[in-house]
Scaffold this motif. Structure first.
Motif, PDB file in Angstrom:
ATOM      1  N   ARG A 130     -13.472  -8.672  -6.324  1.00 46.29           N
ATOM      2  CA  ARG A 130     -12.038  -8.929  -6.239  1.00 46.29           C
ATOM      3  C   ARG A 130     -11.729 -10.171  -7.058  1.00 46.29           C
ATOM      4  O   ARG A 130     -12.466 -11.156  -6.986  1.00 46.29           O
ATOM      5  N   ASP A 167     -12.271   3.291  -6.647  1.00 44.24           N
ATOM      6  CA  ASP A 167     -11.083   2.646  -6.085  1.00 44.24           C
ATOM      7  C   ASP A 167     -10.702   1.397  -6.873  1.00 44.24           C
ATOM      8  O   ASP A 167     -10.300   0.380  -6.300  1.00 44.24           O
ATOM      9  N   THR A 169      -8.480  -0.961  -8.476  1.00 43.56           N
ATOM     10  CA  THR A 169      -7.073  -1.158  -8.139  1.00 43.56           C
ATOM     11  C   THR A 169      -6.528  -2.403  -8.815  1.00 43.56           C
ATOM     12  O   THR A 169      -7.194  -3.436  -8.876  1.00 43.56           O
ATOM     13  N   LYS A 171      -3.020  -4.843  -8.732  1.00 45.82           N
ATOM     14  CA  LYS A 171      -1.760  -5.195  -8.092  1.00 45.82           C
ATOM     15  C   LYS A 171      -1.114  -6.332  -8.873  1.00 45.82           C
ATOM     16  O   LYS A 171      -1.820  -7.175  -9.439  1.00 45.82           O
ATOM     17  N   THR A 192       1.109  -2.309  -6.017  1.00 48.90           N
ATOM     18  CA  THR A 192      -0.023  -1.581  -6.579  1.00 48.90           C
ATOM     19  C   THR A 192       0.471  -0.753  -7.755  1.00 48.90           C
ATOM     20  O   THR A 192       1.329   0.120  -7.599  1.00 48.90           O
ATOM     21  N   TYR A 194      -1.931   0.417 -10.270  1.00 51.61           N
ATOM     22  CA  TYR A 194      -3.012   1.232 -10.835  1.00 51.61           C
ATOM     23  C   TYR A 194      -4.080   1.434  -9.777  1.00 51.61           C
ATOM     24  O   TYR A 194      -4.461   0.489  -9.066  1.00 51.61           O
ATOM     25  N   ASN A 195      -4.588   2.669  -9.661  1.00 50.59           N
ATOM     26  CA  ASN A 195      -5.693   2.965  -8.752  1.00 50.59           C
ATOM     27  C   ASN A 195      -6.418   4.193  -9.258  1.00 50.59           C
ATOM     28  O   ASN A 195      -5.828   5.263  -9.392  1.00 50.59           O
ATOM     29  N   SER A 196      -7.706   4.021  -9.561  1.00 47.96           N
ATOM     30  CA  SER A 196      -8.469   5.135 -10.119  1.00 47.96           C
ATOM     31  C   SER A 196      -9.946   4.777 -10.126  1.00 47.96           C
ATOM     32  O   SER A 196     -10.324   3.615  -9.957  1.00 47.96           O
ATOM     33  N   HIS A 207      -5.303  -0.026 -18.844  1.00 46.13           N
ATOM     34  CA  HIS A 207      -4.991   0.566 -17.550  1.00 46.13           C
ATOM     35  C   HIS A 207      -3.484   0.827 -17.518  1.00 46.13           C
ATOM     36  O   HIS A 207      -2.684  -0.101 -17.357  1.00 46.13           O
ATOM     37  N   CYS A 261     -11.516  -4.387  -1.717  1.00 42.51           N
ATOM     38  CA  CYS A 261     -10.061  -4.433  -1.901  1.00 42.51           C
ATOM     39  C   CYS A 261      -9.326  -4.797  -0.629  1.00 42.51           C
ATOM     40  O   CYS A 261      -8.113  -5.039  -0.665  1.00 42.51           O
TER      41      CYS A 261
END
Length: 284
Positions: A130, A167, A169, A171, A192, A194-196, A207, A261
């Protein structure tokens, strides 16, 4: 009129009685400029009776979007884009103007790469990572960006470890914080975007956001990146710069049964001035 890129701009001023000449100029660049007046292709002036529509065109300039109107002042927008098909039996005069422009401001131009887990956002030497990055409003304003939609975020990879991140991510949120600390900032108000599952490659890793983030042009930007794996390999190295302020709070852990996360799970936190090079795509 066609616009240009790679241009250096210099502004001059002259004040009566000024006794300090060293601050009379300001130079910026290289950059790009868009002409004040849109340029259209030559229009046909004769239309066969059997033709029910004609095309109107404006010269394409990368990074801009045109809007077409039915009146010069307070008109209705009838279309967007470089061209428009109009009926021959309708309005006889149309007006074209710049509707918006896109930019790709780059934050950081560091040429040193590092695999340090505290620097790379792709920290797969651990199961979970993170990081929070601070971008000051003044940094974007210095590039002539006064606010608008942020559509994507990219990090510059020097050497990829080719390790997938689950995951993954991103933010984003506005903040009044002007320097990061050794503790993560609260992310409850962040969006949030982007998440992939993501695997880094060499070069710029873009991204693209699910929905644009609207920056008001005044707040500093807080960007959070995190992921959740169940195994580790090695880090992907990225290029970074050294900022004059603490621009990063970073952390990592091996969490086999929980996610990096989730706020509070990563307690190994560190403040740093080593911020990865970043590039935004913005619509202003």
């Amino acid at each position: 009129y066609a616009g240009a890129v790679g241009v250096d701009f210099t502004g001059y001023t002259s004040l009566v009685g000024d006794q300090k000449g060293s601050n009379d100029t300001l130079s910026k660049g290289p950059g790009a400029y868009v002409p004040v007046e849109p340029v259209t292709h030559g229009m046909i002036d004769t239309v066969c009776a059997s033709v029910d529509s004609v095309g109107l065109w404006a010269y394409h300039i990368p990074g801009t979007e045109y809007a077409w109107y039915d009146a010069a002042i307070a008109g209705n927008k009838v279309a967007n884009g470089d061209s428009i098909m109009v009926p021959t039996n309708g309005i006889t005069t149309y007006y074209v103007a710049y509707d918006s422009a896109t930019a790709n401001p780059q934050i950081g131009a560091g040429t040193i790469s590092s695999t340090s887990t505290y620097i790379t956002p792709y920290k797969t030497f651990y199961m979970d990572g993170r990081a929070q990055y601070l971008v000051l409003a003044s940094e974007l304003q210095a590039m002539g960006i006064a606010g608008g939609e942020i559509n994507s975020l990219a990090f510059e990879v020097a050497l990829s470890a080719s390790a997938a991140m689950n995951d993954f991510t991103i933010k984003i949120g506005g903040t009044s914080v002007s320097a990061m600390t050794g503790t993560f900032q609260p992310n409850t108000g962040m969006t949030t975007v982007y998440n992939s599952t993501f695997t880094p490659v060499s070069g710029w890793n873009v991204h693209t956001f699910t929905n644009p983030y609207i920056w008001n042009g005044a707040d500093n930007l807080l960007i959070e990146v995190c992921f959740d794996n169940n195994a580790w390999t090695s880090n992907t190295s990225v290029y970074y710069e050294t900022t004059s302020f603490n621009s990063v709070t970073d952390g990592y852990a091996d969490l086999s049964s929980s996610s990096g996360c989730t706020a509070g799970n990563i307690t190994n936190q560190h403040a740093s001035t080593s911020r990865p090079n970043m590039q935004f795509n913005m619509k202003t």
